[in-house]
Design an enzyme around this catalytic site. Structure first.
Site, mmCIF file in Angstrom:
data_model
loop_
_atom_site.group_PDB
_atom_site.id
_atom_site.type_symbol
_atom_site.label_atom_id
_atom_site.label_comp_id
_atom_site.label_asym_id
_atom_site.label_seq_id
_atom_site.Cartn_x
_atom_site.Cartn_y
_atom_site.Cartn_z
ATOM 1 N N ASP A 283 0.827 -1.202 0.000
ATOM 2 C CA ASP A 283 0.000 0.000 0.000
ATOM 3 C C ASP A 283 0.867 1.261 0.000
ATOM 4 O O ASP A 283 1.689 1.443 0.900
ATOM 5 C CB ASP A 283 -0.873 -0.043 1.262
ATOM 6 C CG ASP A 283 -2.054 0.896 1.186
ATOM 7 O OD1 ASP A 283 -2.022 1.828 0.372
ATOM 8 O OD2 ASP A 283 -3.005 0.683 1.946
ATOM 9 N N ASP A 284 0.665 2.115 -0.970
ATOM 10 C CA ASP A 284 1.419 3.374 -1.071
ATOM 11 C C ASP A 284 2.933 3.121 -1.072
ATOM 12 O O ASP A 284 3.700 3.855 -0.442
ATOM 13 C CB ASP A 284 1.091 4.331 0.091
ATOM 14 C CG ASP A 284 -0.302 4.937 0.004
ATOM 15 O OD1 ASP A 284 -1.090 4.508 -0.858
ATOM 16 O OD2 ASP A 284 -0.600 5.843 0.799
ATOM 17 N N CYS B 62 -5.889 4.387 -3.680
ATOM 18 C CA CYS B 62 -6.185 3.009 -3.236
ATOM 19 C C CYS B 62 -7.363 2.281 -3.868
ATOM 20 O O CYS B 62 -7.180 1.261 -4.528
ATOM 21 C CB CYS B 62 -6.426 2.996 -1.733
ATOM 22 S SG CYS B 62 -4.971 3.265 -0.738
ATOM 23 N N ARG C 255 -7.371 -1.098 -6.486
ATOM 24 C CA ARG C 255 -7.766 -2.440 -6.042
ATOM 25 C C ARG C 255 -8.874 -3.012 -6.921
ATOM 26 O O ARG C 255 -8.896 -4.211 -7.228
ATOM 27 C CB ARG C 255 -8.252 -2.374 -4.579
ATOM 28 C CG ARG C 255 -7.092 -2.261 -3.630
ATOM 29 C CD ARG C 255 -7.404 -1.502 -2.366
ATOM 30 N NE ARG C 255 -6.141 -0.925 -1.936
ATOM 31 C CZ ARG C 255 -5.297 -1.524 -1.090
ATOM 32 N NH1 ARG C 255 -5.624 -2.661 -0.519
ATOM 33 N NH2 ARG C 255 -4.134 -0.975 -0.805
ATOM 34 N N LYS D 75 -6.154 -5.462 3.973
ATOM 35 C CA LYS D 75 -6.973 -4.254 3.772
ATOM 36 C C LYS D 75 -7.806 -4.393 2.506
ATOM 37 O O LYS D 75 -7.261 -4.524 1.425
ATOM 38 C CB LYS D 75 -6.036 -3.048 3.673
ATOM 39 C CG LYS D 75 -6.719 -1.787 3.144
ATOM 40 C CD LYS D 75 -5.765 -0.628 3.079
ATOM 41 C CE LYS D 75 -6.258 0.424 2.091
ATOM 42 N NZ LYS D 75 -5.348 1.571 1.989
ATOM 43 N N HIS E 163 -10.894 -2.310 1.295
ATOM 44 C CA HIS E 163 -11.086 -0.978 0.703
ATOM 45 C C HIS E 163 -11.865 -0.974 -0.614
ATOM 46 O O HIS E 163 -11.603 -0.164 -1.501
ATOM 47 C CB HIS E 163 -9.745 -0.237 0.538
ATOM 48 C CG HIS E 163 -9.901 1.242 0.744
ATOM 49 N ND1 HIS E 163 -8.877 2.151 0.661
ATOM 50 C CD2 HIS E 163 -11.018 1.974 1.035
ATOM 51 C CE1 HIS E 163 -9.323 3.363 0.890
ATOM 52 N NE2 HIS E 163 -10.635 3.278 1.119
ATOM 53 N N SER F 16 -8.672 1.784 4.900
ATOM 54 C CA SER F 16 -7.349 2.233 5.358
ATOM 55 C C SER F 16 -7.295 2.436 6.877
ATOM 56 O O SER F 16 -8.293 2.798 7.488
ATOM 57 C CB SER F 16 -6.976 3.562 4.695
ATOM 58 O OG SER F 16 -6.907 3.400 3.313
ATOM 59 N N HIS G 5 1.230 2.144 4.119
ATOM 60 C CA HIS G 5 0.375 3.345 4.129
ATOM 61 C C HIS G 5 0.579 4.144 5.415
ATOM 62 O O HIS G 5 0.966 3.594 6.443
ATOM 63 C CB HIS G 5 -1.077 2.868 4.012
ATOM 64 C CG HIS G 5 -2.087 3.931 3.722
ATOM 65 N ND1 HIS G 5 -2.529 4.827 4.665
ATOM 66 C CD2 HIS G 5 -2.766 4.224 2.586
ATOM 67 C CE1 HIS G 5 -3.451 5.626 4.127
ATOM 68 N NE2 HIS G 5 -3.610 5.282 2.865
ATOM 69 N N ASP H 62 -0.342 -0.821 -4.798
ATOM 70 C CA ASP H 62 -1.537 -0.165 -5.355
ATOM 71 C C ASP H 62 -1.275 1.180 -6.009
ATOM 72 O O ASP H 62 -1.939 1.553 -6.964
ATOM 73 C CB ASP H 62 -2.642 -0.048 -4.289
ATOM 74 C CG ASP H 62 -2.263 0.879 -3.130
ATOM 75 O OD1 ASP H 62 -1.070 1.171 -2.939
ATOM 76 O OD2 ASP H 62 -3.191 1.297 -2.404
ATOM 77 N N ASN H 63 -0.350 1.937 -5.454
ATOM 78 C CA ASN H 63 -0.038 3.251 -6.043
ATOM 79 C C ASN H 63 1.257 3.760 -5.439
ATOM 80 O O ASN H 63 1.786 3.172 -4.491
ATOM 81 C CB ASN H 63 -1.175 4.260 -5.833
ATOM 82 C CG ASN H 63 -1.639 4.387 -4.397
ATOM 83 O OD1 ASN H 63 -2.730 3.940 -4.054
ATOM 84 N ND2 ASN H 63 -0.813 4.952 -3.539
ATOM 85 N N LYS I 40 2.037 9.522 -5.259
ATOM 86 C CA LYS I 40 0.606 9.256 -5.084
ATOM 87 C C LYS I 40 -0.246 10.457 -5.514
ATOM 88 O O LYS I 40 0.114 11.600 -5.260
ATOM 89 C CB LYS I 40 0.344 8.926 -3.604
ATOM 90 C CG LYS I 40 -1.091 8.569 -3.288
ATOM 91 C CD LYS I 40 -1.252 8.064 -1.858
ATOM 92 C CE LYS I 40 -2.721 7.712 -1.593
ATOM 93 N NZ LYS I 40 -2.939 7.197 -0.223
#
Ligand SMILES: *[C@@H]1O[C@H](CO)[C@@H](O)[C@H](O)[C@H]1NC(C)=O
Ligand SMILES: *[C@@H]1O[C@H](CO)[C@@H](O)[C@H](O)[C@H]1NC(C)=O
Ligand SMILES: *[C@@H]1O[C@H](CO)[C@@H](O)[C@H](O)[C@H]1NC(C)=O
Length: 500
Positions: A30-31, A70, A74, A124, A126, A151, A230, A282-283, A303
């Site tokens: 994540d991130d 996010c 996903r 997670k 989301h 998150s 994240h 994810d990003n 991001k």
């Protein structure tokens, strides 16, 4: 036909004989930015298990997610479709969101279930909770789920800020919503979740799931999207303070440790050579968190933006005996994971407009990508503006650029939220191989025939946009505080009484 390919066909034959298609594990950070892992050049990260995957697997250098934030990212991973089709835009989903990933979308889990796969999601989600858990993983093809439904900054961060001084959380998160719950399938198991023990719970759940499927000789699909790395970056006692990189490095190390435990389980269960493990994120990094955020390495911004730092991600495919270790520069995307898994499992692809391509040839015989282009939508895509950018081969054209809060505080002003929406006509053009940092726009009269290239890009853009039909916005349906998950539904005053 070369030998690797022959080997692969032999393996397929063997699998058919054994009547057991391969297992799949998809790990989603994540991130996490392009430059955050040791195996992607970060000088102070500790990611020994991901580095081990990279050393024994195939490491991508031109791999993209579909959104710089996010929830949309996903949705695309699980459906093989741009988020604009499924309606996971604009922005992300919240604890009380009315919408979620529409149930008529077909996820990877739903592609595999008809073949008898055991399926589980851990981590997670989301992609929505909704009334009575309408949008939870258990409604989207996953037999089992353990995790936090959104998150971990979407709550008061309570049990992070209170912990002893050596395990610090930074920032205030969102004090106006319910404490973040831990869900088991559709029930709240803990509220608040014990963040400091969460990765251990994930590793145990994953181990039990894998061991049980292996024992019953059932093929399985495990989807493990972690809340690491994240914001707020932290780690439980096993990793806190253990890296020289600080909170980001600690959260990455804790995540990496779960990856290591998962690999150990696959080995102990005797299925490691019969399992495709795919890792990506994810990003791009949340640069607004400065040294506690991640790193896009040489890529521009992070991001929230449609520069390379927003969506180009580390990606590793690992399958001992089937994937030859190495590096690939072929173009690929999270969209390609569903078609690839479907092909390898011998499953039928869902009868919908898919945006992904089968990557099997890239994985097993270092073949060419079927993908010629990558599309870049902003965090709030609209039919009126359409694509913000398009990559065709090694060239990328920006039709619009805009900075983002998530990437503010960098010295590059283009990344900052203060950098307003700007239309570029002609588009801003970069050669991403010569200039991966998007610093030096191509101009007519140089080595590249710019007008001809722009014509080609325009054609691809028009064709793509003509094929894109935007689904009804799910995120735009708004929120209802009564939908926030609460372990004591009748309690008062909300949201703070939701604690059990
Ligand atoms: C799902 O249902 C919605 C509303 O009926 C429809 O607009 C959409 O096209 C459907 N999506 C798929 C993938 O069938
Ligand atoms: C959720 O389920 C309960 C019990 O089945 C029902 O009473 C309630 O109306 C449902 N809520 C919504 C929003 O559908
Ligand atoms: C997996 O294959 C490797 C060779 O590629 C072999 O050394 C190893 O023992 C195998 N592991 C299992 C659990 O079958």
């Amino acid at each position: 036909m070369d030998l690797t390919r022959l080997g692969f066909l032999a393996l397929l034959y063997f699998c058919a004989q054994a009547a057991s298609p391969p297992n799949f594990v998809v790990i989603f950070a994540d991130d996490l930015g392009f430059g955050d892992l040791g195996c992607y050049g970060h000088p102070s990260s500790l990611s020994p298990n991901l580095d081990r995957l990279a050393a024994g697997g195939l490491r991508f250098t031109n791999f993209y997610s579909t959104s710089p934030i996010c929830s949309p990212s996903r949705a695309s991973l699980l459906t093989g479709r741009y988020q604009t089709r499924s309606g996971i835009y604009p922005g992300v989903l919240y604890p009380g969101s009315i919408g979620g990933l529409p149930l008529n979308e077909t996820t990877i889990a739903e592609v595999l279930k008809p073949l008898g796969y055991a399926t589980a999601a851990v981590g997670k989600w989301h992609l929505g909770v909704g009334p009575n858990g309408t949008f939870l993983p258990t409604r989207q093809g996953f037999d089992q789920y353990l995790g936090i439904p959104y998150s971990h900054d979407m709550g008061p961060c309570h049990n992070l800020t209170c912990f002893p001084p050596d395990v610090k959380c930074f920032g205030l998160c969102d004090p106006g919503t319910v404490l973040v719950p831990l869900m088991r399938d559709e029930d709240i198991k803990e509220q608040p979740v014990n963040f400091l023990d969460l990765e251990r719970a994930y590793a145990d759940f994953a181990a039990a799931f894998v061991a049980s499927a292996a024992e019953r000789k059932r093929p399985f699909f495990l989807y493990y999207p972690s809340h690491h790395t994240h914001y707020p970056q932290y780690a439980g006692p096993g990793a806190a303070g253990k890296t020289s990189r600080g909170p980001f490095g600690d959260s990455l190390l804790e995540f990496d440790d779960t990856v290591g435990k998962l690999l150990a389980t696959l080995e102990e269960s005797g299925v490691i050579n019969h399992t495709l493990v795919f890792f990506t994120a994810d990003n791009g990094p949340s640069l607004m968190r400065m040294s506690r955020g991640g790193s896009a390495g040489p890529l521009r911004c992070g991001k929230g933006t449609t520069y390379e730092g927003g969506t180009r991600e580390p990606a590793i495919a690992f399958w001992p005996g089937t994937i030859t270790p190495g590096v690939t520069h072929e173009l690929a995307s999270t969209l390609d994971i569903l078609p690839t898994i479907a092909r390898l499992a011998g499953a039928r692809a869902p009868p919908v407009a898919l945006d992904g391509f089968d990557m099997t040839d890239i994985l097993t015989s270092r073949g060419k990508s079927q993908r010629e282009a990558v599309m870049f939508y902003p965090s709030d895509p609209s039919e009126a503006l359409g694509l913000f950018a398009l990559r065709l081969g090694k060239y990328k054209a920006h039709f619009y650029t805009r900075g983002s809060t998530h990437s503010s505080t960098t010295p590059d002003k283009e990344c900052s939220a203060l950098s307003a929406l700007t239309a570029h006509d002609p588009p801003l053009l970069f050669d991403l191989e010569a200039d991966p940092s998007e610093r030096y726009p191509l101009v007519p009269g140089g080595q590249t025939d710019v007008p001809a290239l722009l014509q080609r890009i325009k054609k691809v853009k028009e064709r793509f946009e003509a094929s894109m039909s935007f689904g009804e916005s799910q995120n735009g349906k708004g929120s209802d505080p009564r939908l926030e998950p609460c372990c004591a539904p009748q309690c008062s005053p909300k949201p703070h009484c939701c604690r059990c």
